[in-house]
Scaffold this motif. Structure first.
Motif, mmCIF file in Angstrom:
data_model
loop_
_atom_site.group_PDB
_atom_site.id
_atom_site.type_symbol
_atom_site.label_atom_id
_atom_site.label_comp_id
_atom_site.label_asym_id
_atom_site.label_seq_id
_atom_site.Cartn_x
_atom_site.Cartn_y
_atom_site.Cartn_z
ATOM 1 N N UNK A 72 0.848 -1.141 -0.024
ATOM 2 C CA UNK A 72 -0.142 -0.189 0.577
ATOM 3 C C UNK A 72 0.670 1.473 0.078
ATOM 4 N N UNK A 73 0.499 1.978 -0.272
ATOM 5 C CA UNK A 73 1.304 3.379 -0.910
ATOM 6 C C UNK A 73 0.320 4.714 0.071
ATOM 7 N N UNK A 74 1.527 5.297 0.829
ATOM 8 C CA UNK A 74 0.779 6.329 1.238
ATOM 9 C C UNK A 74 1.526 7.986 0.958
ATOM 10 N N UNK A 75 0.962 8.838 0.395
ATOM 11 C CA UNK A 75 0.976 9.556 -0.637
ATOM 12 C C UNK A 75 1.502 10.721 0.946
ATOM 13 N N UNK A 81 6.292 19.108 -1.559
ATOM 14 C CA UNK A 81 6.534 18.114 -2.423
ATOM 15 C C UNK A 81 5.604 16.871 -1.515
ATOM 16 N N UNK A 82 5.386 16.190 -2.780
ATOM 17 C CA UNK A 82 5.073 15.120 -2.080
ATOM 18 C C UNK A 82 5.560 14.088 -1.715
ATOM 19 N N UNK A 83 5.771 13.310 -0.828
ATOM 20 C CA UNK A 83 6.476 12.060 -0.046
ATOM 21 C C UNK A 83 5.572 10.888 -0.021
ATOM 22 N N UNK A 84 5.896 9.764 -0.961
ATOM 23 C CA UNK A 84 5.332 8.120 -0.648
ATOM 24 C C UNK A 84 5.937 7.377 0.500
ATOM 25 N N UNK A 85 5.685 6.545 0.986
ATOM 26 C CA UNK A 85 5.994 5.598 2.274
ATOM 27 C C UNK A 85 5.120 4.396 1.336
ATOM 28 N N UNK A 86 5.771 3.755 0.623
ATOM 29 C CA UNK A 86 5.112 2.315 0.596
ATOM 30 C C UNK A 86 5.792 0.980 1.503
ATOM 31 N N UNK A 87 4.565 0.732 2.215
ATOM 32 C CA UNK A 87 4.547 -0.301 3.203
ATOM 33 C C UNK A 87 4.034 -1.936 2.388
ATOM 34 N N UNK A 88 4.956 -2.530 2.065
ATOM 35 C CA UNK A 88 5.049 -4.355 1.429
ATOM 36 C C UNK A 88 3.872 -4.659 2.630
ATOM 37 N N UNK A 103 1.309 -5.859 7.936
ATOM 38 C CA UNK A 103 2.647 -5.078 7.320
ATOM 39 C C UNK A 103 3.709 -6.221 7.505
ATOM 40 N N UNK A 104 4.682 -6.503 6.396
ATOM 41 C CA UNK A 104 5.887 -7.360 6.267
ATOM 42 C C UNK A 104 6.999 -6.526 6.483
ATOM 43 N N UNK A 105 7.261 -5.131 6.658
ATOM 44 C CA UNK A 105 7.930 -4.726 7.340
ATOM 45 C C UNK A 105 8.965 -3.910 6.547
ATOM 46 N N UNK A 106 9.436 -4.666 5.630
ATOM 47 C CA UNK A 106 10.310 -3.888 4.333
ATOM 48 C C UNK A 106 8.896 -2.877 3.713
ATOM 49 N N UNK A 107 10.168 -1.300 3.477
ATOM 50 C CA UNK A 107 9.176 -0.467 3.235
ATOM 51 C C UNK A 107 10.165 0.825 2.331
ATOM 52 N N UNK A 108 9.326 1.007 1.564
ATOM 53 C CA UNK A 108 10.071 1.855 0.240
ATOM 54 C C UNK A 108 9.543 3.561 0.373
ATOM 55 N N UNK A 109 10.843 4.101 0.422
ATOM 56 C CA UNK A 109 10.207 5.972 0.840
ATOM 57 C C UNK A 109 11.008 6.026 -0.550
ATOM 58 N N UNK A 110 9.662 6.940 -0.994
ATOM 59 C CA UNK A 110 10.413 7.713 -1.962
ATOM 60 C C UNK A 110 9.652 9.348 -2.117
ATOM 61 N N UNK A 111 10.941 9.778 -2.199
ATOM 62 C CA UNK A 111 10.840 11.462 -2.181
ATOM 63 C C UNK A 111 10.851 12.622 -4.046
ATOM 64 N N UNK A 115 13.742 10.259 -6.052
ATOM 65 C CA UNK A 115 15.007 9.205 -5.641
ATOM 66 C C UNK A 115 14.115 8.416 -4.176
ATOM 67 N N UNK A 116 14.695 7.593 -3.801
ATOM 68 C CA UNK A 116 13.889 6.322 -3.352
ATOM 69 C C UNK A 116 15.326 5.543 -2.155
ATOM 70 N N UNK A 117 14.429 5.128 -1.397
ATOM 71 C CA UNK A 117 15.417 4.375 -0.103
ATOM 72 C C UNK A 117 14.548 3.330 0.723
ATOM 73 N N UNK A 118 14.977 1.812 0.291
ATOM 74 C CA UNK A 118 14.175 0.872 1.041
ATOM 75 C C UNK A 118 15.042 0.390 2.224
ATOM 76 N N UNK A 119 13.534 0.640 2.600
ATOM 77 C CA UNK A 119 13.910 0.774 4.395
ATOM 78 C C UNK A 119 13.517 -0.209 5.145
ATOM 79 N N UNK A 120 13.937 -1.223 6.716
ATOM 80 C CA UNK A 120 13.896 -1.614 7.497
ATOM 81 C C UNK A 120 14.270 -3.357 7.160
#
Length: 179
Positions: A72-75, A81-88, A103-111, A115-120
């Motif tokens: 799921x994606x939280x905008x 700007x819009x930041x995106x927090x994506x929950x696997x 929630x399966x812990x892995x997350x993706x943050x998109x700026x 640019x993006x960063x894989x989290x957790x």
């Protein structure tokens, strides 16, 4: 199909693989719901963590809950700007009470600059061992992570330019008509 209706205020519940509640949002206003997804907005919403800690969301957030995808994606709409927090996460479901997912812990943050960063990743590995995630689940989640990254890079789906702004405008019109 059982789904919430436009304008419904719904609860949002996030669980962990072992069935324990992880986080809950006190309300989300439904902006769209169909066989493919539910879109809600959170504005100054109380969030309760599993440990009882409570906090309030700071900015409006458009929440995109696909019914058939493992994320799921939280905008989050901010001044810069819009930041995106994506929950696997498991596909979302509506049970008449709340939108629910695992929630399966892995997350993706998109700026905002894409640019993006894989989290957790370490948290994911720990919970994978502790809660015995099956190998098939790992394959699905890794594949969905790659799909999210590609969607973000190519600005499609919830990352499409104007997606968040459109749904925020729908919210503003809904609130205006409500008065």
């Amino acid at each position: 199909m059982n789904k919430p209706k436009l304008g419904d205020e719904v609860l949002i519940h996030s669980y962990k693989h072992d069935g324990k509640i992880h986080r809950s949002w006190s309300k989300g206003l439904v902006l769209d719901a169909n066989e493919d997804h539910t879109i809600v907005i959170n504005v100054k919403t109380l969030v309760t963590e599993a440990d009882g800690r409570v906090w309030c969301t700071r900015e409006p957030a458009i929440c995109y809950f696909p019914n058939h995808e493992w994320y799921n994606v939280i905008c989050m709409i901010r001044n810069n700007g819009v930041y995106f927090y994506c929950n696997l996460a498991s596909p979302s479901l509506w049970d008449g009470e709340a939108i629910k997912y695992i929630d399966y812990d892995l997350d993706l943050k998109v700026f905002p600059d894409c640019k993006y960063k894989v989290l957790d990743e370490e948290e994911y590995r720990q919970h994978q061992r502790k809660m015995h995630y099956p190998d098939e689940l790992d394959i699905i989640l890794r594949s969905q992570l790659e799909e999210l990254i590609e969607m973000a890079k190519t600005s499609i789906g919830p990352f499409k330019h104007g997606f968040s702004e459109h749904w925020y405008h729908v919210y503003q019109e809904f609130k205006r008509k409500e008065k």
